[in-house]
Every structure is written in structure tokens, then in C-alpha cells.
Design a protein around this motif. Structure first.
Motif, PDB file in Angstrom:
ATOM      1  N   TYR A 416       5.268  -5.860   2.499  1.00 39.33           N
ATOM      2  CA  TYR A 416       5.745  -4.824   3.426  1.00 39.33           C
ATOM      3  C   TYR A 416       4.816  -3.610   3.399  1.00 39.33           C
ATOM      4  O   TYR A 416       4.168  -3.265   4.404  1.00 39.33           O
ATOM      5  N   LEU A 417       4.691  -2.982   2.231  1.00 41.93           N
ATOM      6  CA  LEU A 417       3.873  -1.779   2.123  1.00 41.93           C
ATOM      7  C   LEU A 417       2.385  -2.095   2.237  1.00 41.93           C
ATOM      8  O   LEU A 417       1.606  -1.262   2.712  1.00 41.93           O
ATOM      9  N   GLY A 418       1.999  -3.288   1.817  1.00 38.84           N
ATOM     10  CA  GLY A 418       0.594  -3.682   1.917  1.00 38.84           C
ATOM     11  C   GLY A 418       0.113  -3.741   3.352  1.00 38.84           C
ATOM     12  O   GLY A 418      -1.037  -3.400   3.651  1.00 38.84           O
ATOM     13  N   ALA A 419       0.986  -4.183   4.261  1.00 35.82           N
ATOM     14  CA  ALA A 419       0.612  -4.213   5.678  1.00 35.82           C
ATOM     15  C   ALA A 419       0.334  -2.807   6.195  1.00 35.82           C
ATOM     16  O   ALA A 419      -0.611  -2.571   6.958  1.00 35.82           O
ATOM     17  N   ILE A 420       1.150  -1.849   5.760  1.00 36.03           N
ATOM     18  CA  ILE A 420       0.970  -0.464   6.204  1.00 36.03           C
ATOM     19  C   ILE A 420      -0.276   0.139   5.570  1.00 36.03           C
ATOM     20  O   ILE A 420      -1.041   0.863   6.229  1.00 36.03           O
ATOM     21  N   ALA A 421      -0.515  -0.165   4.291  1.00 35.97           N
ATOM     22  CA  ALA A 421      -1.706   0.348   3.619  1.00 35.97           C
ATOM     23  C   ALA A 421      -2.978  -0.174   4.278  1.00 35.97           C
ATOM     24  O   ALA A 421      -3.942   0.582   4.471  1.00 35.97           O
ATOM     25  N   ARG A 422      -3.005  -1.440   4.637  1.00 33.16           N
ATOM     26  CA  ARG A 422      -4.176  -1.999   5.329  1.00 33.16           C
ATOM     27  C   ARG A 422      -4.396  -1.318   6.671  1.00 33.16           C
ATOM     28  O   ARG A 422      -5.519  -0.961   7.035  1.00 33.16           O
ATOM     29  N   TRP A 423      -3.323  -1.156   7.434  1.00 38.11           N
ATOM     30  CA  TRP A 423      -3.431  -0.461   8.725  1.00 38.11           C
ATOM     31  C   TRP A 423      -3.957   0.951   8.513  1.00 38.11           C
ATOM     32  O   TRP A 423      -4.754   1.466   9.295  1.00 38.11           O
ATOM     33  N   HIS A 424      -3.516   1.576   7.432  1.00 35.73           N
ATOM     34  CA  HIS A 424      -3.905   2.953   7.112  1.00 35.73           C
ATOM     35  C   HIS A 424      -5.388   3.069   6.786  1.00 35.73           C
ATOM     36  O   HIS A 424      -5.979   4.145   6.941  1.00 35.73           O
ATOM     37  N   GLY A 425      -5.989   1.963   6.340  1.00 34.91           N
ATOM     38  CA  GLY A 425      -7.416   1.972   6.056  1.00 34.91           C
ATOM     39  C   GLY A 425      -7.809   1.537   4.669  1.00 34.91           C
ATOM     40  O   GLY A 425      -8.993   1.571   4.322  1.00 34.91           O
ATOM     41  N   VAL A 426      -6.851   1.124   3.831  1.00 34.14           N
ATOM     42  CA  VAL A 426      -7.198   0.644   2.495  1.00 34.14           C
ATOM     43  C   VAL A 426      -7.943  -0.673   2.626  1.00 34.14           C
ATOM     44  O   VAL A 426      -7.481  -1.600   3.305  1.00 34.14           O
TER      45      VAL A 426
END
Length: 453
Positions: A416-426
Motif C-alpha cells: 500500500y505505502l510502497g505504491a505511494i512512495a514509488r509515485w512520490h519518487g523513491v
């Protein structure tokens, strides 16, 4: 999760005197080349939100929902329907219906803390695979914010994102919800803003005094040795950050016109709405702050509803009041982002200690459980999409590790949070640092949720 003594010492040690004077220090903002500005806004619902009444099935499963939930089940006729899917929101969350219809709201079903992929049989036979101290508020808050399900959490995923990022003069890692674990990094610390008022200098009053003169002298120390020089620089930077933040918080802004109750026109006064209004102001000022990435932590408390969660008609009560405030705040925030041209550049998402038992108790409340439903909001999402699987409503069934509806999560936090972190630029290289258990959830049939279009 409030900061423990150990976390406090780490926070102060990492930030030096600047953290003590106003909880300000240098921090980071993720910078992924060529992808423009982006922000992530985590809203932590402290106490354990009852996600099973926040998101309710409206197809044939509703009968099982109503039968198993008992005294806390919501009447189907009162629910907020979601176009195109067999789910509805709590009646108090009606302001979010229009955002769903816009395609800027998504559902994440049965997510929770997991150390490794589990079945019910593995849960019963392999204690070494379970998260430690399940059903404990402090431990599960730490698991959500630190993403270590079986070892101590001494820093948080937002702080670790900041560790691997560039560092503007005014921090781009910003908490409106206090000094929580999520925003503590190995080297980065957040800008912590109040939900009302402005930042001040601790021990510094307006006008001339010997104390003020001493603080000013130390803040501009020169030639007093390395420790004094570094500390003086941190104090000076903290004062500059406070000045920059206060200027933004005090200025007139179009943001404020959206934080009103659409039914009455009255200003929203809940703490979560005040926090999100200030987040919107900091996003509005992203250009002047030099931020191409921003990370925010917001919180709302009061969700540990062991009694009086619902009133007699079940659509009112403590939980309805909390979700009503949350929905108004989220809707206002979304409308403010549209007004400042940032709706497609910001992703807002909920977190909480854990879900609640599916079976209501004799006090019209619910008890601590495990898996939970969550909301994710932003114009960059796949429109009107449900992610994850709703569990079987049979108490004691294949998805229940108890006899009361403590559902085994089928979506890990990292997915869940990993998808958002990737979108964020991680980057993929940095993901194992940001999410220490990343390898368990990125491969072998597991992967971040496809949240985004």
C-alpha cells in the motif's frame, strides 16, 4: 504514536539545538528528475479506526456484514453509495461521494501489518511469522509508521524518505500531527507545525532583555569552537525556518475559502481540518519554499471506540462524528488543491493502528483487531478503483484468526505505502532503505498496489 523518551533523545541528537528551539531542523524533500512537483499526505487515525463501517459491501455480502456485525451494523439505506462498485461509505462520509465520482478517491481493502505472507494455518502454526504484540496500540502504531513488524522501530518511513533526498533551507518533511515516529529519519528531522497559531522562540519574548540578548549572541556565535559554531548555525536556521513558516501561515490565502461546511457555510473547526488547511497552505507556497517534493504527517485521534461507537440508529455516534469531521476535512482539502492547481500532484492516504472486530460488543462498540480498510485520495489515482479483497464475513472463517472477526490482512503496508512512495519518487534502489522489509513484498507474486493511472 507519541514520541517515546528514546525517540525524543534521537530527535534532539539528530537536530541539535534547533530541534529544542521550536522542533525545527534541516530535512529533505525527495527529488526525482523530470517528474515535477509531488506531495504525499499521510493521515493517521489514532486508536484504531473501524474501517468495516467506513467501507461497507452493498451486494449479496451485505447480509453477512449485517449478521456478523450485530449491534454496530449500519443500515444499508443510509450508506453513501459509490458509483460503479459494490461498496458504500459510512453515511457521515457523504462529502466524499463527489470526489469518488470525479475519479480522485480509491479504496484499499483489508490492509495491515505483516512480516511475511500469511495464511490462517501459518498464523496458527508459526508465531515467528506474526507481527509482534498484535492488538497493542503503541506497537501497531510503531509498525505502521516504522514498517518493522518484528523488530524495534526507531525511525519512520517518511523520515527515511527524507534521509535519501535533497535538503532545502525550509524542511519539506512537515508534521502537523506532532513529533511522531513516522517523521523521524536516521539523519533527517521534520518541521513540526502547530494546527493553530504560529511558531515562536522558546525562552524569547518580544522586547529587549538580557535573556534575549544572550540568545541572540549565542545564535550568532563565532570563534567559540566547533560545537558552538554548529549549534549557532542550527539556531539561526531554525529561526529562519520559523519566520518562513509564520509568513505562510499568517498570510491571506484562497485555501481558507474551501475549509467551510458546504451545508452551513461555517468555517471548519475540527483539528484535522485545521491541520489539512495548513498543509494546503504549505503546498500553495511550494514554489517560494523551493520544494519539488513535500511529505506531510496529519493525525486525528479518538478512534478507540470500545463503547458508544454507534447510537440506536447506528448511523450516529462517536464514530460517525469522527468520520464526519474527517470527510469534511478531506473534501475541503481536495477542493483547495484544485483551486491552487495541485490536485493531480498530491496523494492523501489514511493509516491507523489496526481494524476493529467485525462483531460488535455489548456496549455498542468494537474491540482491537488487525486488517483494515483505508482511503487514498488524489487526481493521479486510477479512477473509482477498489484495491485488495474484502474478507469473508463469516466469524471464525478462513479470514478470521479469532471468532470475533479479527481479519488476517491480505494487503501488506509495504504494498500500500510502497505504491505511494514509488509515485512520490523513491527509487527502486532506495526502497529497501525506506521500507526495511521490502524484499518480502516486491517479488514472488507480491507487488505494490496499482493505485495510479
Amino acid at each position: 504514536m507519541c514520541m517515546t523518551r528514546r525517540h525524543f533523545h534521537k530527535f534532539v541528537a539528530g537536530a541539535g539545538a534547533a530541534a529544542v528551539l521550536g522542533q525545527l531542523a534541516r530535512t529533505s524533500a525527495i527529488a526525482a528528475g523530470g517528474s515535477g512537483y509531488r506531495a504525499m499526505v499521510g493521515v493517521f487515525l489514532f486508536g484504531g479506526n473501524d474501517g468495516w463501517n467506513m467501507v461497507v459491501p452493498t451486494d449479496a455480502r451485505y447480509a453477512g456484514y449485517a449478521g456478523s456485525r450485530g449491534t454496530v451494523a449500519l443500515a444499508q439505506t443510509r450508506l453513501t453509495p459509490l458509483t460503479g462498485v459494490p461498496y458504500a461509505l459510512h453515511p457521515a462520509m457523504a462529502p466524499l461521494g463527489a470526489i469518488w465520482d470525479e475519479g480522485a478517491l480509491g479504496l484499499v481493502l483489508n490492509a495491515g501489518t505483516l512480516h511475511a505472507p500469511l495464511t490462517k494455518a501459518l498464523y496458527q502454526s508459526r508465531a515467528d511469522l506474526r507481527p509482534t504484540n498484535l492488538l497493542s496500540h503503541s506497537d501497531e502504531q510503531a509498525h505502521w509508521q516504522g514498517l518493522r513488524a518484528r523488530t524495534d522501530n526507531y525511525d519512520g518511513f517518511m523520515g527515511r524518505i527524507a534521509d535519501r533526498s535533497n535538503r532545502p533551507a525550509t524542511p519539506a518533511l512537515i508534521s502537523l500531527g506532532g513529533s511522531n515516529l513516522a517523521v523521524i529519519g536516521q539523519t533527517a528531522t521534520p518541521l513540526v507545525l502547530p494546527s493553530t497559531g504560529t511558531l515562536g522562540r522558546n525562552g524569547y519574548a518580544a522586547g529587549s532583555s538580557a535573556k534575549n540578548a544572550a540568545i541572540d549572541a549565542f545564535a550568532t556565535a563565532a570563534g567559540l569552537g566547533t560545537v558552538a559554531d554548529v549549534t549557532a548555525g542550527q539556531i539561526t536556521a531554525a529561526y529562519a525556518q520559523a519566520t518562513a513558516a509564520n509568513t505562510i501561515l499568517s498570510a491571506a490565502s484562497v485555501v481558507d475559502t474551501h475549509f467551510v461546511n458546504p451545508a452551513t457555510g461555517a468555517a471548519l473547526t475540527s483539528d484535522v481540518s485545521r491541520q489539512l488547511a495548513r498543509v494546503a497552505r504549505m503546498i500553495e507556497a511550494r514554489g517560494s519554499l523551493g520544494h519539488d517534493r513535500q511529505t506531510f504527517f496529519v493525525s486525528q485521534g479518538g478512534y478507540d471506540n470500545h463503547s458508544a461507537q454507534v447510537n440506536g440508529d447506528t448511523s450516529t455516534g462517536t464514530h460517525a462524528n469522527l468520520l464526519g469531521d474527517l470527510a469534511l476535512a478531506l473534501a475541503a482539502f481536495h477542493n483547495a488543491l484544485k483551486a491552487i492547481g495541485a490536485a493531480d500532484a498530491v496523494t492523501t492516504f489514511t493509516m491507523s493502528d489496526f481494524g476493529r472486530t467485525f462483531r460488535g460488543n455489548a456496549q455498542n462498540g468494537t474491540d482491537h483487531a488487525w486488517g483494515n480498510n483505508h482511503l487514498v485520495m488524489g487526481a493521479a489515482l486510477k479512477p473509482r478503483t477498489v484495491h485488495g479483497l474484502y474478507p469473508s464475513t463469516v466469524l471464525g472463517g478462513a479470514d478470521d484468526v479469532s471468532s470475533e472477526g479479527r481479519f488476517l490482512p491480505t494487503v501488506a503496508q509495504e504494498e500500500y505505502l510502497g505504491a505511494i512512495a514509488r509515485w512520490h519518487g523513491v527509487t527502486d534502489t532506495d526502497m529497501p532503505y525506506v521500507m526495511p522489509n521490502w524484499s518480502a513484498w516486491n517479488g514472488n507474486g507480491r507487488a505494490p498496489l496499482p493505485l495510479f493511472a
